[in-house]
Design a protein around this motif. Structure first.
Motif, PDB file in Angstrom:
ATOM      1  N   PRO A 198      -4.875 -13.637  -5.096  1.00  0.00           N
ATOM      2  CA  PRO A 198      -3.722 -14.462  -4.187  1.00  0.00           C
ATOM      3  C   PRO A 198      -2.222 -14.201  -4.926  1.00  0.00           C
ATOM      4  N   CYS A 199      -2.411 -14.011  -6.597  1.00  0.00           N
ATOM      5  CA  CYS A 199      -1.285 -14.163  -7.015  1.00  0.00           C
ATOM      6  C   CYS A 199      -0.508 -12.744  -7.133  1.00  0.00           C
ATOM      7  N   CYS A 200      -1.345 -11.438  -6.772  1.00  0.00           N
ATOM      8  CA  CYS A 200      -0.734 -10.097  -6.379  1.00  0.00           C
ATOM      9  C   CYS A 200      -0.616  -9.909  -5.015  1.00  0.00           C
ATOM     10  N   SER A 201      -0.689 -10.824  -3.889  1.00  0.00           N
ATOM     11  CA  SER A 201      -0.437 -10.635  -2.609  1.00  0.00           C
ATOM     12  C   SER A 201      -1.648  -9.618  -2.123  1.00  0.00           C
ATOM     13  N   ALA A 202      -2.808  -9.654  -2.440  1.00  0.00           N
ATOM     14  CA  ALA A 202      -3.609  -8.384  -2.386  1.00  0.00           C
ATOM     15  C   ALA A 202      -4.583  -8.738  -1.068  1.00  0.00           C
ATOM     16  N   THR A 203      -5.006  -7.612  -0.776  1.00  0.00           N
ATOM     17  CA  THR A 203      -5.830  -7.672   0.638  1.00  0.00           C
ATOM     18  C   THR A 203      -6.959  -6.673   0.298  1.00  0.00           C
ATOM     19  N   TYR A 204      -7.967  -6.734   1.052  1.00  0.00           N
ATOM     20  CA  TYR A 204      -9.245  -5.759   0.886  1.00  0.00           C
ATOM     21  C   TYR A 204      -9.003  -4.571   1.836  1.00  0.00           C
ATOM     22  N   LYS A 205      -9.515  -3.412   1.281  1.00  0.00           N
ATOM     23  CA  LYS A 205      -9.271  -2.196   1.860  1.00  0.00           C
ATOM     24  C   LYS A 205     -10.582  -1.738   1.998  1.00  0.00           C
ATOM     25  N   ASN A 206     -10.947  -1.296   3.536  1.00  0.00           N
ATOM     26  CA  ASN A 206     -12.428  -0.587   3.628  1.00  0.00           C
ATOM     27  C   ASN A 206     -12.221   0.880   3.513  1.00  0.00           C
ATOM     28  N   GLY A 207     -11.168   1.356   3.593  1.00  0.00           N
ATOM     29  CA  GLY A 207     -10.946   2.828   3.378  1.00  0.00           C
ATOM     30  C   GLY A 207      -9.664   3.336   3.993  1.00  0.00           C
ATOM     31  N   ILE A 208      -9.467   4.559   4.321  1.00  0.00           N
ATOM     32  CA  ILE A 208      -8.151   4.946   4.900  1.00  0.00           C
ATOM     33  C   ILE A 208      -8.289   5.466   6.245  1.00  0.00           C
ATOM     34  N   SER A 209      -7.359   5.269   7.288  1.00  0.00           N
ATOM     35  CA  SER A 209      -7.501   5.864   8.267  1.00  0.00           C
ATOM     36  C   SER A 209      -6.233   7.137   8.381  1.00  0.00           C
ATOM     37  N   PHE A 210      -6.720   8.288   9.114  1.00  0.00           N
ATOM     38  CA  PHE A 210      -5.806   9.332   8.982  1.00  0.00           C
ATOM     39  C   PHE A 210      -5.280   9.663  10.580  1.00  0.00           C
ATOM     40  N   TYR A 211      -4.229   9.437  10.726  1.00  0.00           N
ATOM     41  CA  TYR A 211      -3.702   9.505  12.323  1.00  0.00           C
ATOM     42  C   TYR A 211      -2.561  10.761  12.466  1.00  0.00           C
TER      43      TYR A 211
END
Ligand SMILES: Cc1cc2nc3c(=O)[nH]c(=O)nc-3n(C[C@H](O)[C@H](O)[C@H](O)COP(=O)(O)OP(=O)(O)OC[C@H]3O[C@@H](n4cnc5c(N)ncnc54)[C@H](O)[C@@H]3O)c2cc1C
Length: 504
Positions: free
Chosen positions: A73-86
């Motif tokens: 919360p103090c680093c404005s962080a979110t979760y990352k499931n992976g990377i989408s390439f468009y």
């Protein structure tokens, strides 16, 4: 093994690399006579980008005993499931694909994915786009966070997105308040060496001297210690990674439900990242200045973001892509941008910081706090850089765009390592890619799953109209069963937003 008397390690640089190093060392050597000092310039800022991670960062926080609800919360962080390439290819049906982090549940689907991609490479008409085979792709698509309900006893690998400045502040506080690290704010103007050519002290702009037994160069692209003072050569990757510049421009959150994936969208002369944080979205365009001017790149990014007429400020950055010849020389180790950088696609820089420091600490202890293990250490880190670089180069080499000189030049680039040439040859001749990767011992840099996703994700197979139906008896998956399996697994995950709000 402990040093016999007080051993002082001076870390030059208070960016993410410097503070990660300080925390890891101070934690591991907390019961040893080791003093750690971080010196950071009050005038030279940190690079302030670098906001996506691999799953390895979970281990970093776990090792320091820092829970997600303490730091995220103090680093404005979110979760990352992976990377989408468009948009990396014009191949129909392959307009985008998802690169997941390998996860235990893949065991149920990956054998089919490997089998299908090989069957497709040898001319059989089977489904071979990666996305339907992986749970994290479904989680990202449905904007579900990666932590399952407690009744679902399988761990899913995930990384994070975060604000680089806030992570730096968090790690600084942790190091200074909990691990006794000393923080000094001075600009270093001179590096002093002893008769053996080792660094003995640093001189500050107000003529103070900071002495140490060992020095970490985390001074960013400047590399004030290793490259400047010790004159260690830099080996550029410019002939196979063309990008040398970036322009970054944060925007306000524009999604109803926060994304839980990084997006890497191909533009005319490079690619744009989209990194979702809880309070803003990080955006930037990584490009090659040989193919597009800085002004044109900024205009293209603004257009891409729908901000052409807006006065949102943009930051322009130059990148040294490559690595130092040796990362540990005499009594100095370079960590972070000072040791090298493989451009931000796949977000590997902090992963390399963590690995460098972990491997260094083990080698340093093994050598009884001397540099006797520097040679094998340097070989291992250089091989890791090259292994990761090859995977990134493969993205560009396999691109299927024909619209600009940039993409065409990447697609015909012949400056490839032997390792990458063998991977490509294996793929195009219908060989066993898992065996090839294991034979080369490069799965520790990128797993076979990642290579298969990349190559299959760009749709590089025989032409559709030349494909044959699969023969009877071939081990072809029932794709509907795979969809049902993935969908039912996904029922055990809640929305990303809910998962984030639980942390507060
Ligand atoms: C466009 C771009 C995107 C990126 N995206 C990602 C990503 O998604 N994921 C990822 O893992 N990495 C990413 N990176 C890399 C990441 O930003 C860096 O690896 C990370 O921020 C660590 O930087 P650093 O600490 O090495 O250097 P910096 O942040 O540049 O810190 C350097 C420090 O050295 C100090 N310093 C320098 N000279 C002196 C001096 N003479 N005296 C005293 N102090 C001095 C400065 O004050 C500063 O504190 C990206 C990089 C770029 C360029």
């Amino acid at each position: 093994m402990s040093p016999e008397k007080l051993f002082r390690i001076v870390i030059l640089g208070g960016g993410t690399a410097g503070w990660m190093t300080a925390n890891l060392m101070a934690h591991r050597w907390r019961d040893k006579p080791v003093e750690i000092i971080v010196v950071e310039s009050p005038d030279i800022g940190i690079i302030g980008v670098g906001e996506g991670s691999t799953p390895q960062l979970r281990e970093f926080f776990a090792k320091l005993d820092i829970a997600e609800n303490e730091w995220m919360p103090c680093c404005s962080a979110t979760y990352k499931n992976g990377i989408s390439f468009y948009g990396w290819t014009e191949c129909p049906g392959f307009e985008h694909y998802f690169h997941p982090f390998p996860t235990v549940l893949d065991d149920h689907t990956v054998p089919f994915f490997y089998f299908h991609t090989r069957a497709r490479r040898t001319g059989r008409n089977v489904h071979a786009h990666p996305d339907r085979f992986f749970l994290p792709a479904a989680l990202a698509r449905q904007r579900l966070g990666p932590k399952p309900d407690k009744n679902f006893p399988f761990d899913v690998a995930y990384g994070y997105h975060f604000d680089a400045h806030l992570v730096g502040i968090f790690l600084q506080k942790h190091a200074t308040q909990k691990l006794n690290v000393t923080h000094l704010q001075y600009t270093i103007t001179h590096v002093n060496k002893n008769a053996n050519g080792e660094i003995s002290s640093l001189t500050t702009s107000d003529d103070q001297s900071i002495e140490g037994d060992f020095f970490i160069d985390s001074s960013g692209f400047r590399s004030a210690l290793l490259q400047q003072a010790l004159e260690e050569p830099f080996l550029s990757f410019k002939d196979n990674l063309f990008n040398d510049s970036a322009v970054a421009m944060p925007t306000t959150c524009d999604d109803d439900v926060i994304l839980c994936e990084t997006r890497a969208v191909a533009l005319t002369n490079g690619w744009a990242w989209k990194i979702p944080l809880t309070n803003r979205t990080g955006n930037g365009y990584v490009y090659s200045s040989d193919f597009i001017s800085d002004d044109a790149a900024e205009t293209e990014l603004r257009t891409h973001l729908g901000l052409l007429d807006s006065d949102v400020p943009a930051r322009r950055l130059k990148m040294n892509v490559g690595q130092v010849s040796r990362h540990w020389v005499k009594n100095c180790l370079a960590v972070g941008l000072a040791q090298g950088f493989i451009e931000p696609l796949e977000a590997t820089a902090l992963h390399i910081v963590q690995t460098t420091v972990e491997m260094f600490m083990a080698a340093f202890e093994d050598g009884e706090f001397t540099n006797t293990k520097a040679v094998p250490f340097n070989e291992a880190i250089a091989a890791r850089f090259n292994g990761i670089r090859d995977y990134i180069v493969c993205h560009y080499r396999m691109n299927g765009r024909k619209d600009t000189d940039y993409w065409r030049a990447n697609a015909v680039n012949q400056n490839l390592s032997h390792s990458l040439k063998s991977i490509m040859s294996c793929w195009f001749t219908g060989g066993d890619l898992v065996a090839e990767i294991e034979g080369q011992n490069i799965g520790q840099y990128y797993a076979p799953l990642s290579w298969h996703c990349l190559l299959a994700g760009y749709g590089i197979f025989p032409e559709d109209d030349k494909l044959q139906p699969p023969e009877a008896g071939l081990d072809i998956a029932n794709m509907q069963k795979i969809d049902t399996f993935i969908d039912s697994c996904a029922l055990n995950f809640e929305s990303h937003d809910k998962m984030l709000s639980r942390l507060k």
